[in-house]
Scaffold this active site. Structure first.
Site, PDB file in Angstrom:
ATOM      1  N   SER B 147       0.840  -1.195   0.000  1.00  0.00           N
ATOM      2  CA  SER B 147       0.000   0.000   0.000  1.00  0.00           C
ATOM      3  C   SER B 147       0.880   1.253   0.000  1.00  0.00           C
ATOM      4  CB  SER B 147      -0.963  -0.066   1.196  1.00  0.00           C
ATOM      5  OG  SER B 147      -1.998   0.864   1.047  1.00  0.00           O
ATOM      6  N   ASP B 223     -10.168  -5.494  -3.372  1.00  0.00           N
ATOM      7  CA  ASP B 223      -9.529  -4.524  -2.483  1.00  0.00           C
ATOM      8  C   ASP B 223     -10.378  -3.251  -2.458  1.00  0.00           C
ATOM      9  OD1 ASP B 223      -7.893  -2.433  -1.523  1.00  0.00           O
ATOM     10  OD2 ASP B 223      -6.073  -3.435  -2.222  1.00  0.00           O
ATOM     11  N   HIS B 257      -7.330  -6.164   0.740  1.00  0.00           N
ATOM     12  CA  HIS B 257      -6.148  -5.335   0.988  1.00  0.00           C
ATOM     13  C   HIS B 257      -5.360  -5.811   2.216  1.00  0.00           C
ATOM     14  CE1 HIS B 257      -4.087  -1.523   0.023  1.00  0.00           C
ATOM     15  NE2 HIS B 257      -4.029  -1.229   1.307  1.00  0.00           N
TER      16      HIS B 257
END
Lengths: 281, 281
Positions: B147, B223, B257
């Site tokens: 991320s 996600d 995620h």
């Protein structure tokens, strides 16, 4: 039983469920990892009992178990460690009593006896529930756990011959009637009668004639709770020797009590459980 | 640099250190996993940059990385995601700005510019520190992250040719100047000048001629932050196609995620990094 979360992992699904527990008289949350093979038909299950302070979340996040379960094609069934919620008795200032510390017994003392019936929950209610609603082969189960949950794994295997095809534990509380943690919880939940305690103590159960499949235990030598006398694998080992109960106790040099220790040896445990689950089936 | 913790895991040691950081003008904490092979001599290192809200603890607990690192004989170097502490500016009500959200840039706007110099920290100070004090092969490094940390991994590889032998990312923020998270942090830390932002944006860097070793990216299709437009791998992919930058972008069906997604594909990433680290050495 309601599914409240589903996360894809290693091709399978890590699901979380809640249900109103008859044993515990409160809503209970648990997790099940279904490996990719479960999409094609029922799979056997490894039950994991966690230690003090844990919920169903610790093991699924920290142990690295899902990778092995996906490789072996076995499900992981991960209950909470106690009843929980506003109406459930607790000792909020203690980590080793009340919520998060059910010790896998059926409490008999008020006010604990209404909700703290984790023994019935993990040996009766939860297996019946998940085998009725999920793609699990009924009755094909193994069990493992850590610390308080290692104690739980040992006693459910010893008290229910045939229910679990294999049993292992990481740093289990082997003789709770002789440990500080065990004395606190057993006294609170079960009262003063020592015979009531012994019915939930792996070492005492073996001395009383209970038997389980060969037990595998890993115990770190740098474990602070080993040093503090909470775990006492030597007492279990002596009882197994007296009774002829097969036991493999591995003292692992330099390892502590954490999930880093569990992660290191979990693959060997799961491979052993998967073999037993396949052979028996 | 002071060692404050050491946990044995997979035959090696998961260590934690603190030091007074010159780049960040505050004490910084980081973790290093040294595999068993490090007892016999220096090993190469994979740097891992974590995402928003994380410290050095998330990856070491949740990813299952140490097993792979032990098998491959590589170290894991795991910095924090920002400067921290009482004297360090923060936005305590926000998870995506201030402490835990350093974005791997050198801030230029007051009051952030004193401490928020994570780019210098992870590309200069930390590698020099660990290579001077730990059994690591100097200069033999790879980098990955998740991320915000995936963004960090991409930009440090693109901005420092030759510094990292391989680079990969999980669900990275690929084009922060076009994402809500990126705009917030870049505006706060770097001011209004768009060119200052573009110097820390992987897509813009590739458009400006920067190149890295072949980039591997895994991105889950379920996600929530992909759907919210924070990650935008398609912009990076288009830039790589325009520029001839090698990229393998794998859209992983149904993955979210979380660290469960990272755990699923991390083994493939580490195997790829280990191969690059061995070949280059």
């Amino acid at each position: 039983m309601e599914q409240i979360e589903s996360i894809k992992e290693f091709g399978g699904h890590l699901n979380r469920y809640t249900h109103d527990s008859e044993s515990c008289q409160c809503p209970m949350t648990f997790s099940v990892y279904l490996p990719p093979q479960a999409a094609d038909g029922p799979v056997p299950a490894l039950y994991w009992f966690s230690g003090l302070t844990c919920t169903d979340d610790n093991f699924r996040v920290k142990a690295g178990a899902q990778r092995y379960a996906a490789e072996e094609g076995i499900a992981l069934v991960i209950p909470d460690t106690s009843p929980r919620g506003e109406g459930v008795p607790d000792e909020p200032d203690r980590y080793d009593l009340g919520q998060g510390a059910g010790f896998y017994v059926n409490a008999t003392r008020s006010p604990w006896d209404r909700n703290y019936r984790m023994y019935d929950y993990v040996t009766r209610e939860l297996p019946a529930l998940v085998e009725a609603h999920l793609p699990l082969v009924p009755g094909v189960r193994s069990v493992s756990g850590h610390s308080m949950g290692g104690h739980g794994a040992l006693i459910v295997a010893l008290k229910n011959p045939g229910m679990f095809r294999s049993v292992s534990a990481f740093a289990p509380i082997c003789n709770p009637v002789e440990s500080g943690w065990g004395k606190t919880c057993f006294g609170t939940y079960l009262g003063d009668e020592k015979s009531a305690w012994e019915a939930y103590d792996a070492t005492c159960l073996i001395d009383s004639g209970a038997r389980a499949p060969e037990i595998l235990i890993d115990q770190g030598t740098a474990d602070e709770f080993l040093k503090a006398g909470q775990l006492q694998p030597q007492y279990l080992q002596a009882a197994c020797e007296r009774a002829g109960q097969p036991l493999t106790l591995r003292m692992q040099d330099g390892y502590d009590h954490s999930y880093h220790f569990i992660a290191t040896f979990l693959g060997e445990h799961i491979a052993r459980h998967a073999k037993a689950l396949r052979q028996g089936g």
